[in-house]
Scaffold this motif. Structure first.
Motif, PDB file in Angstrom:
ATOM      1  N   LYS A 196      32.779  43.250  37.535  1.00 15.90           N
ATOM      2  CA  LYS A 196      33.385  41.760  38.661  1.00 15.90           C
ATOM      3  C   LYS A 196      32.796  41.817  39.714  1.00 15.90           C
ATOM      4  O   LYS A 196      32.766  40.956  40.372  1.00 15.90           O
ATOM      5  N   LYS A 230      45.530  38.281  38.169  1.00 15.95           N
ATOM      6  CA  LYS A 230      46.040  39.907  38.795  1.00 15.95           C
ATOM      7  C   LYS A 230      45.441  40.277  37.928  1.00 15.95           C
ATOM      8  O   LYS A 230      45.653  40.643  36.824  1.00 15.95           O
ATOM      9  N   SER A 231      44.024  40.363  38.347  1.00 19.66           N
ATOM     10  CA  SER A 231      43.791  41.815  37.163  1.00 19.66           C
ATOM     11  C   SER A 231      43.714  43.383  37.531  1.00 19.66           C
ATOM     12  O   SER A 231      43.604  42.990  37.950  1.00 19.66           O
ATOM     13  N   LEU A 232      43.661  43.956  36.592  1.00 24.45           N
ATOM     14  CA  LEU A 232      43.670  45.706  36.668  1.00 24.45           C
ATOM     15  C   LEU A 232      43.080  45.738  37.308  1.00 24.45           C
ATOM     16  O   LEU A 232      42.882  46.801  38.165  1.00 24.45           O
ATOM     17  N   HIS A 283      39.948  40.374  27.613  1.00 22.69           N
ATOM     18  CA  HIS A 283      39.879  39.942  29.786  1.00 22.69           C
ATOM     19  C   HIS A 283      38.557  41.233  30.192  1.00 22.69           C
ATOM     20  O   HIS A 283      38.988  41.506  31.256  1.00 22.69           O
ATOM     21  N   LYS A 319      38.398  44.241  29.103  1.00 24.40           N
ATOM     22  CA  LYS A 319      38.307  45.794  29.206  1.00 24.40           C
ATOM     23  C   LYS A 319      38.597  46.418  28.074  1.00 24.40           C
ATOM     24  O   LYS A 319      39.428  45.095  27.387  1.00 24.40           O
ATOM     25  N   LYS A 356      38.118  34.435  38.043  1.00 27.18           N
ATOM     26  CA  LYS A 356      39.216  33.764  37.586  1.00 27.18           C
ATOM     27  C   LYS A 356      40.129  33.424  39.074  1.00 27.18           C
ATOM     28  O   LYS A 356      40.073  34.164  39.322  1.00 27.18           O
ATOM     29  N   GLN A 357      39.864  32.066  39.109  1.00 26.18           N
ATOM     30  CA  GLN A 357      41.577  32.584  40.244  1.00 26.18           C
ATOM     31  C   GLN A 357      42.828  32.642  39.854  1.00 26.18           C
ATOM     32  O   GLN A 357      42.843  32.034  38.653  1.00 26.18           O
ATOM     33  N   ARG A 416      42.304  46.301  40.973  1.00 22.34           N
ATOM     34  CA  ARG A 416      43.587  46.824  41.516  1.00 22.34           C
ATOM     35  C   ARG A 416      43.264  48.334  42.134  1.00 22.34           C
ATOM     36  O   ARG A 416      41.913  48.615  41.144  1.00 22.34           O
TER      37      ARG A 416
END
Ligand SMILES: [Zn+2]
Ligand SMILES: [Zn+2]
Lengths: 98, 334
Positions: free
Chosen positions: A80, A93-95, A51, A53, A89-90, A98
């Protein structure tokens, strides 16, 4: 998962109780932490990309199967924030966010 | 990769799948097996563990425990005789109501359902869109978690279906279901007793995580071993978590598979990440990020490090990683 690992597991007598996950990574597309340690020994360095990362850590046994346990902060490979919102992406919750 | 269709393994696949899910169930019997099979496989690290901080019973939330913490003699995994705390957790969070798990239909929003993670670095809200996108996400057209006619999601919304799906051998009729169980099925929570060394003893070799529990959260919830996501996905199920990364089965009750911040109750005055629980070796587990939003850069292979205030302690992995710590730095009670 190398085949000799499977054979070893079969001979331990503990297969049914302890190596459940070893044989069941049936290609659901989220195996990166396990694949990163397929050819490695415990405590060897490992890394994987998932993803957008990059995770870096060492191979540790979880339920008798080696997987890459991250011990360095995640690196974001693609910023991003520079992408249009529509491209992100909807419902994720991506790291990196944060 | 080993696939299910590898001839020699095909007969084993069903039972392996079944037992993988059993690990998620985390029964007492399974815990015993893992205690016996957890082995020292690691190596020494550079981490200094000279300064030891004892387990502090007052770190637990009131109502997290069903009885007062008592002290008893215990034998540790390194053979030492030691004093352990006997900690009886309530098995339900003392500081919040357990949230929703599965969405009802394919138009459900993030607020109407919980989360899913498969260990690869993302946390997904289980929205209707997520349900619709499963065949793409997992690159398998067999995923069909909803009724095309009504848009309703297949949810294990009875105790019978919970029992049939959140169990070792997922009944075929519950494939392609979002799996959830009510806490009412386990009378509000399954209490569990843990022996944890009062004064943690660092060992020269780290111990691996088995398929038993990893520790206890300060709010009375068990910290489970990684969920067997591959087996769960292999049965075309989503074992939905609430927003706190907990879910329920009839054997283990409510348990965590990741650190979502819901048990970080002990704020650290120096800006270090808040404490959220204890590992079974007695070392504290803190959140992943310090107050500045950054993760420590000097974690060892178990995800621990040492400072002058807390001694050796772990920092939990991100919730998306389906784990808390990488290994046990210290000896656990046998
Ligand atoms: Zn579970
Ligand atoms: Zn720290």
């Amino acid at each position: 998962m190398k085949i000799f690992n499977v054979i070893k597991a079969l001979t331990t007598g503990l297969l049914l109780a302890t190596s459940c996950s070893a044989l069941s990574h049936a290609g659901h597309g989220s195996n990166a932490p396990w694949e990163a340690c397929e050819e490695k020994a415990i405590n060897e360095d490992c890394s994987y990309t998932s993803h957008d990362k990059k995770a870096t850590g060492t191979c540790q046994a979880m339920n008798k199967v080696l997987m890459c346990v991250r011990n360095k902060p995640l690196e974001t490979l693609i910023d991003k924030a520079t992408q249009p919102a529509s491209a992100q992406k909807q419902s994720v919750k991506s790291l990196a966010k944060r | 990769m080993i696939k299910f269709n590898t001839p020699i393994l095909t007969p084993l696949a069903v039972c392996i799948l079944a037992l993988s899910l059993a690990a998620c169930n985390g029964s007492d019997a399974e815990s015993t097996v893992v205690t016996e099979t957890t082995t020292d496989e690691g190596t020494t690290t550079d981490t200094s563990t000279d300064f030891v901080v004892e387990v502090d019973p007052f770190n637990f939330e009131s109502d997290a425990l069903i009885s007062s913490i008592s002290t008893q003699t215990c034998t540790l995994s390194n053979g030492d005789e030691a004093s352990c705390y006997k900690i009886d957790i309530a098995g339900a969070p003392s500081n919040y109501e357990i949230g929703v798990f599965c969405p009802q239909n394919i138009t459900s929003t993030a607020d109407e359902a919980g989360i899913w993670f498969d260990g690869s670095g993302e946390v997904y809200d289980i929205t209707g869109d997520f349900i619709l996108n499963l065949p793409i996400l997992y690159n398998d057209s067999h995923w069909q978690l909803y009724d095309e006619g009504t848009g309703l999601v297949n949810v294990t919304d009875t105790q019978e279906s919970c029992d049939g799906a959140a169990r070792p051998n997922v009944e075929e009729q519950y494939q392609n279901h979002c799996v959830e169980c009510s806490i009412d099925y386990v009378d509000g929570g399954i209490s569990e007793s843990f022996l944890i060394p009062i004064s943690p003893v660092a060992t020269t070799q780290n111990s691996s995580i088995g398929n038993a529990n990893v520790g206890v959260a300060l709010n009375g919830v068990v910290l489970a071993a990684p969920a067997p996501v591959d087996a769960i996905l292999g049965a075309y199920t989503i074992a939905a978590f609430d927003d706190c990364a907990g879910h329920i089965n009839l054997v283990a009750g409510y348990h965590y598979h990741g650190e979502a911040g819901c048990s970080q109750t002990q704020i650290q005055s120096d800006g270090h990440a808040a404490m959220m629980g204890y590992a079974l070796d007695g070392f504290g587990i803190l959140g992943m990020l310090n107050e500045d939003g950054l993760e420590p850069t000097d974690l060892d292979e178990c995800r621990g490090h040492t400072d002058d205030t807390r001694g050796y302690h772990y920092h939990a992995a991100d919730v998306s990683e389906n784990m808390f710590i990488g290994c046990f730095k210290g000896a656990t009670a046998r």
